[in-house]
Every structure is written in C-alpha cells, then in structure tokens.
Design an enzyme around this catalytic site. Sequence first.
Site, PDB file in Angstrom:
ATOM      1  N   ASN A  17    -144.304 -41.432 -22.959  1.00  8.04           N
ATOM      2  CA  ASN A  17    -143.090 -40.902 -21.943  1.00  8.04           C
ATOM      3  C   ASN A  17    -144.138 -39.747 -20.917  1.00  8.04           C
ATOM      4  O   ASN A  17    -144.467 -38.785 -21.583  1.00  8.04           O
ATOM      5  CB  ASN A  17    -141.832 -40.793 -22.315  1.00  8.04           C
ATOM      6  CG  ASN A  17    -140.557 -40.162 -21.315  1.00  8.04           C
ATOM      7  OD1 ASN A  17    -141.381 -41.191 -19.735  1.00  8.04           O
ATOM      8  ND2 ASN A  17    -139.880 -39.137 -21.081  1.00  8.04           N
ATOM      9  N   HIS A  37    -138.936 -36.709 -12.475  1.00 10.79           N
ATOM     10  CA  HIS A  37    -138.616 -34.957 -11.687  1.00 10.79           C
ATOM     11  C   HIS A  37    -139.293 -34.890 -10.495  1.00 10.79           C
ATOM     12  O   HIS A  37    -140.637 -34.708 -10.513  1.00 10.79           O
ATOM     13  CB  HIS A  37    -138.843 -34.402 -12.561  1.00 10.79           C
ATOM     14  CG  HIS A  37    -138.276 -34.431 -13.756  1.00 10.79           C
ATOM     15  ND1 HIS A  37    -136.729 -34.436 -13.916  1.00 10.79           N
ATOM     16  CD2 HIS A  37    -138.667 -34.832 -15.175  1.00 10.79           C
ATOM     17  CE1 HIS A  37    -136.426 -35.140 -15.425  1.00 10.79           C
ATOM     18  NE2 HIS A  37    -138.146 -34.432 -15.845  1.00 10.79           N
TER      19      HIS A  37
HETATM   20  O1  G3I Z   1    -125.638 -27.724 -27.958  1.00 12.05           O
HETATM   21  C1  G3I Z   1    -126.309 -26.740 -27.857  1.00 12.05           C
HETATM   22  C2  G3I Z   1    -125.074 -25.605 -28.019  1.00 12.05           C
HETATM   23  O2  G3I Z   1    -124.365 -25.687 -29.646  1.00 12.05           O
HETATM   24  C3  G3I Z   1    -125.072 -24.406 -27.872  1.00 12.05           C
HETATM   25  O3  G3I Z   1    -124.743 -23.232 -27.777  1.00 12.05           O
HETATM   26  C4  G3I Z   1    -126.474 -23.322 -27.020  1.00 12.05           C
HETATM   27  C5  G3I Z   1    -127.128 -22.282 -26.918  1.00 12.05           C
HETATM   28  O4  G3I Z   1    -128.411 -22.457 -26.824  1.00 12.05           O
HETATM   29  O5  G3I Z   1    -127.727 -24.928 -27.107  1.00 12.05           O
HETATM   30  C6  G3I Z   1    -127.395 -26.367 -27.030  1.00 12.05           C
HETATM   31  O6  G3I Z   1    -128.441 -27.251 -26.758  1.00 12.05           O
HETATM   32  C7  G3I Z   1    -128.943 -27.126 -25.588  1.00 12.05           C
HETATM   33  C8  G3I Z   1    -129.847 -28.545 -25.813  1.00 12.05           C
HETATM   34  O7  G3I Z   1    -130.545 -28.315 -24.254  1.00 12.05           O
HETATM   35  C9  G3I Z   1    -127.866 -28.933 -25.577  1.00 12.05           C
HETATM   36  O8  G3I Z   1    -127.401 -28.906 -23.680  1.00 12.05           O
HETATM   37  C10 G3I Z   1    -130.634 -26.316 -25.904  1.00 12.05           C
HETATM   38  O9  G3I Z   1    -130.392 -24.722 -25.857  1.00 12.05           O
HETATM   39  C11 G3I Z   1    -131.238 -26.473 -24.712  1.00 12.05           C
HETATM   40  O10 G3I Z   1    -132.030 -26.668 -25.495  1.00 12.05           O
HETATM   41  C12 G3I Z   1    -131.529 -28.467 -24.410  1.00 12.05           C
HETATM   42  O11 G3I Z   1    -132.030 -28.613 -23.300  1.00 12.05           O
HETATM   43  C13 G3I Z   1    -132.715 -29.936 -22.775  1.00 12.05           C
HETATM   44  C14 G3I Z   1    -134.405 -29.625 -22.695  1.00 12.05           C
HETATM   45  O12 G3I Z   1    -134.861 -31.011 -22.326  1.00 12.05           O
HETATM   46  C15 G3I Z   1    -135.020 -29.186 -24.600  1.00 12.05           C
HETATM   47  O13 G3I Z   1    -134.679 -30.377 -25.475  1.00 12.05           O
HETATM   48  C16 G3I Z   1    -132.366 -30.118 -21.507  1.00 12.05           C
HETATM   49  O14 G3I Z   1    -131.227 -30.109 -21.433  1.00 12.05           O
HETATM   50  C17 G3I Z   1    -132.287 -31.482 -21.766  1.00 12.05           C
HETATM   51  O15 G3I Z   1    -132.164 -31.527 -20.574  1.00 12.05           O
HETATM   52  C18 G3I Z   1    -134.327 -31.403 -21.508  1.00 12.05           C
HETATM   53  O16 G3I Z   1    -134.555 -32.481 -21.056  1.00 12.05           O
HETATM   54  C19 G3I Z   1    -136.048 -32.694 -20.817  1.00 12.05           C
HETATM   55  C20 G3I Z   1    -136.275 -34.361 -21.480  1.00 12.05           C
HETATM   56  O17 G3I Z   1    -136.506 -34.193 -22.601  1.00 12.05           O
HETATM   57  C21 G3I Z   1    -138.064 -34.367 -21.023  1.00 12.05           C
HETATM   58  N1  G3I Z   1    -138.611 -34.325 -20.041  1.00 12.05           N
HETATM   59  C22 G3I Z   1    -137.822 -32.905 -19.896  1.00 12.05           C
HETATM   60  C23 G3I Z   1    -136.607 -32.660 -19.601  1.00 12.05           C
HETATM   61  C24 G3I Z   1    -136.568 -31.902 -18.458  1.00 12.05           C
HETATM   62  O18 G3I Z   1    -136.856 -30.471 -19.232  1.00 12.05           O
END
Ligand code: G3I
Length: 375
Positions: free
Chosen positions: A213, A250
Amino acid sequence: MNHLTRRQFLKGLGLSLAAGCFPCSLTLAATINSAPEQAATTLRAAAKRAGLYVGAAVQLRDLKNEPDFAGTLIRECNLVVPEGALKWNVVHPQYNQWNFNPANDLLAFAKAHGLRMRGHTLVWHEAFPDWAKNLLTQGYGLSLLEEHIEKVMGTYKGKLLSWDVVNEAINLKDGQQQGLRKSPWLKALGPDYIAHAYRIAARTDPTATLVYNDYMLTGEEGQKGAAILALVRSLLDKGVPLHAVGLQSHLWAPKTVDVPKISAFCREVKAMGLDLYITELDVGEQDYGSDFASRDKLVAQRVDEYLNAVFSECTPREILTWGLSTRHSWMKDPRYFKTNTRAEPVRGLPFDEDMQRTPFGDTLYKALSALPPAS
Ligand code: G3I
C-alpha cells in the site's frame, strides 16, 4: 449521543445477530430497514452488482456512539477497515502487551451486518512505538517482525479479506537504494525486510490477499510510481507472495488528476498479474472559504477524473474511502493535514456531517454503477 459501554455494544451485537439490526437504537434499526427502495441506489448495492467491495476506514468509537453513522456504514458499505485498531501502537502497545479488543469489536460489528473487514497495517514507520524501535536497533528486528505478524495476522486468520502488509515503504527524498524510505525497518534489516514481511504473512494466513500500500504515485514527476513498480517487480521476481497493490488515492482538489500517469501505472500493475485496490480515497482541499456547492463540484470532478483513470484499466476488487463521512476525517486534524490549520469542516468524502451523500458520493455511485455486472 448515547455512549455505549463495550459490554452494551457487544451485548447489542448479540441481539443484532439475532434480530439482524444494529443494537444501538430502534430508530437506527428502522433507518436501516425502512428504505428498501433505497437499497438499489446505495454504494453497497452498486458494488454488489459489480461483484466488488466498497467501504471506508472507521473508528470503533464513532460506530458505538453515533447510530446514524453506523447505519450509514451498514447501508452503504460491504467492507470496513479499522482506521487505527490494527496499527502497531494500538494492537501491540508494549512488548508483552496486546490489545485486540477494538479490532475484535469492529470485526464483530462487520460480521453482524454482512460486511467484510480488511487489515491495515502490519509494517509501517508511523504508529510504531518507541519500545519496538529500540528492539530493532538492538538486533531483534527479524524476531520482532515475525512475532508481530504471526500474532496479529494469526489472531484473524481466515477472517480478513486482505492485509496492507507493508505500507509506504517508498520515499525518494531519503536517497536510499530502490527509493526506499529510511524507516526503522530498513535501517535494522535492510531492503529484505519487505520480502520477509510478505513471506511471514503468507505462511501465517494463506487465505488473505497480501497488499503493498502506498500514496502519491504521480509524485516527483511520476518517479515515485516508477519506484513502486520496480519494488513490486523485484519482489515478484524473487517469488515473494504479493497479490495486490493498494493505491491510497488521497487526491488534492486544486490539482487536476494526472490521468495518463495513473492509467499507465494501473496497466503496469495488471500486466504483472496483480490486483489493484483503491484503499484510502479522499480529496484534500485548500480553499475552506468557498461555499460547499463550489467545493463539492471541484471535489467530485477530481473523484471522477481519478476513477475514470483507474477504471479505464482495471476494476479494483476493493474500493475504500479514508473515512465515510466528513464528520470524521483526518483532513480535519491540523496535526496531519497541514493546510487545515483551523480544523475547518471538509467536503472530501462520500457523506457529509449529516450523513447525506455528497457529490463525491454521487460520483462514486455513478462510477460503480457504470461497471460491468459481475458474471
Ligand atoms: O486514540 C488516541 C486518544 O486516546 C488520544 O487522546 C489522542 C491524543 O493525541 O490520540 C489518539 O490517537 C490518535 C489516532 O489517530 C486515533 O484518532 C493518534 O494520536 C493519531 O496519531 C492517529 O492518527 C492517524 C494516523 O494515520 C497515524 O496512525 C489518523 O487518524 C489516520 O487517519 C492516519 O491514517 C493514515 C493511514 O494509516 C496511512 N495512509 C495515510 C493516512 C492519513 O495519514
């Protein structure tokens, strides 16, 4: 919003398995069942007619707390991917600590409502805890890779449709061989970490489609796409078990889709005998000031350009958007979406904050409906 506890949610799922409706509220069940005439015009119905899967990335908390959101997912999708529940930092937060509850609950929800689930993602440089990075630097990389993949994929053996085994391994700016990203994995194990990952995945769950991916294949004047193709070709030449390429997709509203490059890339992937999936379709915007109607028109135009470019060469068996509704999108999070500095409402998904289908969603529906029916 009624906030269900995990026990209530799971208890309700048990009821829903019997009653065939979502436990959250009777109104939701009514919503799901009340419009059979709409069934023919849903994304799910169009995908079914074409013999493929359409879905979205979701967070379990949104399904538990928002009946209208859950109802829209059930009505419009036959595939779901956890936005975060199967990432390393959630499922393997410490060396000897595993947390499968969110993914288990999402899988139970999917099963209760006739959706499949796919896995995202086993090997990535983000969402990767420091404890794991430290073990990589201490020479435990291969054993850590094996243990994680065997445990996580093994937990869902035979239950997930496909897996993003390795995600975003290419980054030309890092100046590494084959254009590989200078990730903790590359530093610890060299380029072979990728082949190792797919071989471990294939023996752990032979039923799953194994996907590579990545994003922005037209980047760097198309050089990124060329590097992805070269990587995939080199893996296949070594007999590595890889079955599909996932285009994250995206899109960017201000930028016309490079149709020739996208189509050529899809043609090359198909020529290698691989499937091609659209795994994270959404449309980022820069102009949050204009009225929704003009923004929606531009967003839908990009989706139309992109789907035409892909569908002209192949029919992806899995098509997912990265979020179902603009109510929940990473594009509202300035930590990730640098242009959205004020977390403005966004328009780049198939359903809006009120769960109404957007022109993006209409365009996706039309493209799915124009596909040849499944034989
Ligand atoms: O769940 C915790 C919460 O308990 C806490 O209070 C909060 C504080 O920062 O963080 C929350 O976790 C966050 C999680 O998303 C759930 O919302 C993480 O910080 C945050 O880093 C995480 O971001 C995700 C990111 O990937 C990193 O994993 C985004 O939602 C998600 O949309 C994004 O998705 C990525 C794909 O996996 C790969 N392709 C790109 C895409 C967009 O960046």
